[in-house]
Structure formats: C-alpha cells, structure tokens
Design an enzyme around this catalytic site. Structure first.
Site, PDB file in Angstrom:
ATOM      1  CG  LEU A  44      -1.664   1.202   1.696  1.00 41.68           C
ATOM      2  CD1 LEU A  44      -2.856   0.784   2.563  1.00 41.68           C
ATOM      3  CD2 LEU A  44      -0.821   2.225   2.450  1.00 41.68           C
ATOM      4  CG  ASP A  46       0.801   7.995  -2.814  1.00 43.79           C
ATOM      5  OD1 ASP A  46       1.751   7.529  -2.197  1.00 43.79           O
ATOM      6  OD2 ASP A  46       0.937   8.680  -3.857  1.00 43.79           O
TER       7      ASP A  46
HETATM    8  C1  FRU Z   1       3.850   9.132  -4.230  1.00 44.69           C
HETATM    9  C2  FRU Z   1       3.769   8.548  -5.612  1.00 44.69           C
HETATM   10  C3  FRU Z   1       2.918   9.401  -6.537  1.00 44.69           C
HETATM   11  C4  FRU Z   1       2.485   8.418  -7.575  1.00 44.69           C
HETATM   12  C5  FRU Z   1       2.276   7.174  -6.746  1.00 44.69           C
HETATM   13  C6  FRU Z   1       2.576   5.887  -7.457  1.00 44.69           C
HETATM   14  O1  FRU Z   1       4.188   8.192  -3.277  1.00 44.69           O
HETATM   15  O2  FRU Z   1       5.052   8.371  -6.160  1.00 44.69           O
HETATM   16  O3  FRU Z   1       3.580  10.522  -7.068  1.00 44.69           O
HETATM   17  O4  FRU Z   1       1.325   8.794  -8.238  1.00 44.69           O
HETATM   18  O5  FRU Z   1       3.125   7.293  -5.632  1.00 44.69           O
HETATM   19  O6  FRU Z   1       2.203   4.801  -6.673  1.00 44.69           O
END
Ligand code: FRU
Length: 490
Positions: A44, A46
């Site tokens: 997991l 964001d």
């Molecule tokens: C931040 C990030 C975002 C991207 C996502 C990919 O942690 O790098 O910029 O959209 O995670 O999982």
C-alpha cells in the site's frame, strides 16, 4: 529479498486466486494492524480519492497486489460511515488500458450529479520504458464497479519533464471553474505544480500554467501529491517535495509539508503567509490527502500513507507493506496546521487503566498529562522496552531547548536506519500533554493537542512490550477494539 522481473512486477490482478496462497501467510502475521487501513497482500502507498459522499467516506489507496514492491498500481477501495470503522470493498481502478498500462497512479475524487468521478494519473510506459503520464477519469458506479472512457482527459505538458502526476481536483465557487493541480518537475529538475482549468468537470480541460509560489521556485526536485485546501479562513498548499534534506529529518530526502497562504486562481499565485512546515515529524508519513464534509462546517480531515518512498520495512519479507494513518481533524492555530485525533475514536476504548510503567497492551491509546513543574531531567518516555528496561523507542523532551525527540534506535527490528533513527522538532509551547495511539505495528504521537505529530512504524519483538514514564505524570491507558476489518475482499 527476491529479485523481480518487470513482467512479474507489472501484471494486472485478474483473480483473487492469484494471491490467495500468499494471503494466508499474511493474514497470520503478528504485525497486522487492527484499527488502521492496510493492504490484503502486497504494498500500500498513497491514499487516493478521499471523499465524503451520500453518507459514506470513500477512501482508496495505491495497491500493488504482488508483494512489497512498487510494481503495478491498482486503486483499492475502502468505505466508512464514521472514519473509524472501515470495510474493504476490493479493487476499484485496474490499470487495464493503453493509457495506464504500467499503473493507475495517485489522484483525487469529485462528485457530480450523485456520481463520484476519480481523477488519476495513467502511468504509461513505451516499449523503451519512456514514461508518459496521462490524466485520466474513472466513474464509480452505484454498484461499486468502475467504468472508464476510452481516452484520457489530457496528455502531459511538453513544457515540463515526464514527471507529471497526481491530479487534485478543486472547484472554485467564485470563478465557477474547476481546476486540476498536478505535481511536476521542470526540465531543469526543480519541483513544481501545474494547473489545468475547465467550466465542466468531465471535459474542456485547458492547460492554464505553472503554479507560482513566491520564495519556492527552487525547492526540491519533484513535488508529488500537491493539493490546495481551504481550512478556516486560509488556503493551505500541501505537497511532497522530494530530493532535499530538511533539519530534524535525518537523511531522508522525501517530505510531506505545507504552506499557509492565499490562492489566487486567476493569476495562479499562491502567496505564502509563512514558511514551509513539515506535516508530521515522525519517520513514516507521506502523500497526505484531505477530504471535507460540507454539512459538518467544512471540517477537513487528513489521512496519509504511513510509509515513505525508497524505504523498506520488516514485513516486506512477508510480502506486504504499508498502512494508512488514522484520519485526523485539521484546524489552523497560531499559523500552523493542527492535526487532532477524531473525537469519535473514543468508541474504540475499553478497559481503562492508570499507570506509568509495566506491560503495554499491544493495541492501545495512552493519554499523558505532564505537570508544568516537572523536573527537567525527567523527560524520558520509554515505549517498547524489554522487561529489563532495555531498548525500544525513547521519546525525549529537552525543556531548555523545547526540543522534542523520538529515537527508535533501540528497537531490535531496524527500520531504514540509513535514513537516521532520530527525528526532532522544536515545539512552541511547554509540553503538557501527549496522546499516543499504538497498533500492532505503528505508533502515532500527538503532542499538546496537535502542536506536532510524530507517526512511525514499529515492529516490536515478543519481548518489546514494556513502558516507563516519569513518575510525576498522569497516564491513562485504554485497550482499543479493532475497527478495520482485515478480510480478503478483491
Ligand atoms: C507518491 C507517488 C505518486 C504516484 C504514486 C505511485 O508516493 O510516487 O507521485 O502517483 O506514488 O504509486
């Protein structure tokens, strides 16, 4: 750790059976959380698409089913009526089009005519692995399924590098316009954010320009997950600047912070009324996302990923990693963003006890009142020690310097020691109060009703379950009931 090929990492999950075997071992892990959202398997990161709609809080997250790796990202869907009890609803967005062929990356949600629309970054890679980041929409149908139009709403801007992602959708009542804010990096490597606008939510999107933040034109190398929230009578620009080091944050170069100020959407200028502040002073917090419930006086709540990019965790070996923080209420006090635990969390409390040392229940809340006349040599709050009083986490307050420190170097299971094992922050008021939430593998420390928050993962061994506080404090402890169902819903 095992090596993954691109083919193994970038697969779409077609059937729960593909991960059912792996799930059995994970469900039995002693580090599974009980009141925090966590992935059924895999990684997991964001929180995404956090929104209140029609009696429910919807919260999605970036999910790679295959293991503790940043591989193919799907959106996983959870729902709650009270922001405390959460249910798993399964996969929402699958990266199954040409435009998101290597992942449905982060984004946000917006309601229209009783429907919820999800705006996300389609992470497309060419055969030569060149990234093209499309801004895409998906619609959440009433029955929980997702439908996607054939095409993205726009392609990346040639004016910036290929790092453009994480659309945050914002409606401006005065101008009657929708805006999308996108995290970006300039061609010469500076962190930035770009803005698109439209009169309609689902079409007519036009590139409007770069967000101007006077004083921050050269601040870090990429700004991930940008958002502009309206809290109280202020605007708050929340974002994740990368590739820079900040005082008190060890060696890490990933941060999540905010600037309070005023946003002018016509000139695209965010005028700061102060400096950049870190959102959470602990070790493991990133990519925070906010939601508001308009019929609740516009109160904003925030949830973050309890983890950081470029980090590894002890459960990686068990093929899962990451969880979300508690939802926290946001207010502004003395030109700072204040995060406080939600009042309704108290429904989890059971079995109150009052003591300052001994065995610590593995899942509990502690509320500590600190007398103002406490001797300055006394400020050591020890958690996760063994019976002999060794090791664990030491929370220390230096009264002369007003310096609050969390040191996790005493833990047996090391967590990214190369990023530094101490986090520190100078607090502005005398230390009077601590509220600490401990789950099976995390600790969230709220200092002085939200003056500062320190969030960290912790993976105690069987022996590391004792605590010792200064004798002169008053400490109440409650065991907490589980509130996040850990079932295998795909
Ligand atoms: C931040 C990030 C975002 C991207 C996502 C990919 O942690 O790098 O910029 O959209 O995670 O999982």
């Amino acid at each position: 750790m095992r090596e993954w090929t691109k083919e193994e990492k970038y697969r779409i999950l077609k059937d729960a059976d593909e991960i059912a075997g792996m799930r059995e071992g994970i469900a039995a892990s002693k580090y599974r959380q009980t009141f925090h959202i966590q992935p059924p398997t895999g990684l997991l990161n964001d929180p995404n698409g956090f929104i209140y709609h029609d009696g429910n809080w919807h919260l999605f997250y970036q999910w790679c089913p295959w293991g503790a790796i940043h591989g193919m990202k799907h959106w996983y869907h959870t729902v709650s009526k009270d922001l405390v009890n959460w249910k798993n609803l399964g996969v929402a967005i699958k990266p199954d089009t040409e435009y998101d062929n290597k992942g449905a990356y982060s984004g946000s949600a917006y309601p229209l005519d009783d429907e919820i629309y999800l705006f996300y970054s389609g992470n497309h890679r060419d055969p030569d692995w060149t990234r093209i980041s499309y801004t895409c929409i998906a619609k959440l149908e009433d029955n929980g399924t997702i439908s996607k139009p054939d095409k993205p709403i726009f392609a990346p801007s040639p004016l910036f590098s290929s790092d453009q992602r994480d659309p945050k959708i914002i409606y401006n009542e005065e101008l009657k316009k929708y805006f999308i804010l996108i995290g970006a990096r300039t061609h010469d490597g500076r962190g930035s954010a770009i803005v698109y606008e439209s009169d309609e939510l689902l079409s007519n999107w036009q590139y409007k320009g770069e967000l101007k933040v006077p004083g921050f034109s050269d601040f870090g190398g990429m700004w991930e997950c940008p958002a502009i929230e309206h809290i109280g009578d202020k605007d708050v620009f929340i974002f994740c600047p990368q590739h820079l080091k900040l005082p008190g944050r060890g060696e890490t170069t990933n941060h999540n912070g905010y600037i309070i100020g005023k946003m002018d959407w016509e000139s695209l200028t965010f005028t700061p009324e102060g400096s950049f502040h870190v959102l959470d002073f602990g070790f493991d917090s990133y990519a925070a996302e906010c939601a508001t419930k308009l019929d609740d006086n516009g109160k904003a709540v925030l949830v973050a990923w309890m983890g950081l990019p470029d980090s590894v965790y002890p459960t990686d070996e068990e093929e899962w990693s990451g969880c979300l923080t508690l939802a926290r209420e946001l207010t502004i006090r003395n030109r700072r963003l204040i995060q406080t635990p939600l009042p309704q969390l108290s429904i989890l409390r059971e079995e109150e006890m009052e003591r300052t040392e001994g065995e610590l229940p593995p899942v509990c809340e502690m509320e500590i009142d600190i007398p103002e006349d406490m001797d300055k040599d006394e400020y050591n709050f020890r958690l996760f020690m063994d019976k002999e009083g060794h090791g664990g986490i030491n929370i220390h307050f230096d009264k002369d310097k007003s310096m609050f420190t969390v040191d996790r170097s005493g833990l047996t299971k090391k967590i990214n020691p190369d990023q530094g094992e101490v986090r520190e922050h100078t607090i502005e008021n005398p230390l009077t109060h601590l509220r600490i939430f401990i789950d099976k593998s995390s600790v969230e420390i709220f200092v002085n009703d939200g003056d500062a928050v320190f969030t960290s993962r912790v993976f105690p061994t069987e022996a590391e379950h004792n605590f010792r506080l200064p004798e002169s404090v008053k400490c109440r402890i409650w065991k907490l009931k589980p509130s996040v169902v850990d079932d295998f819903v795909i």
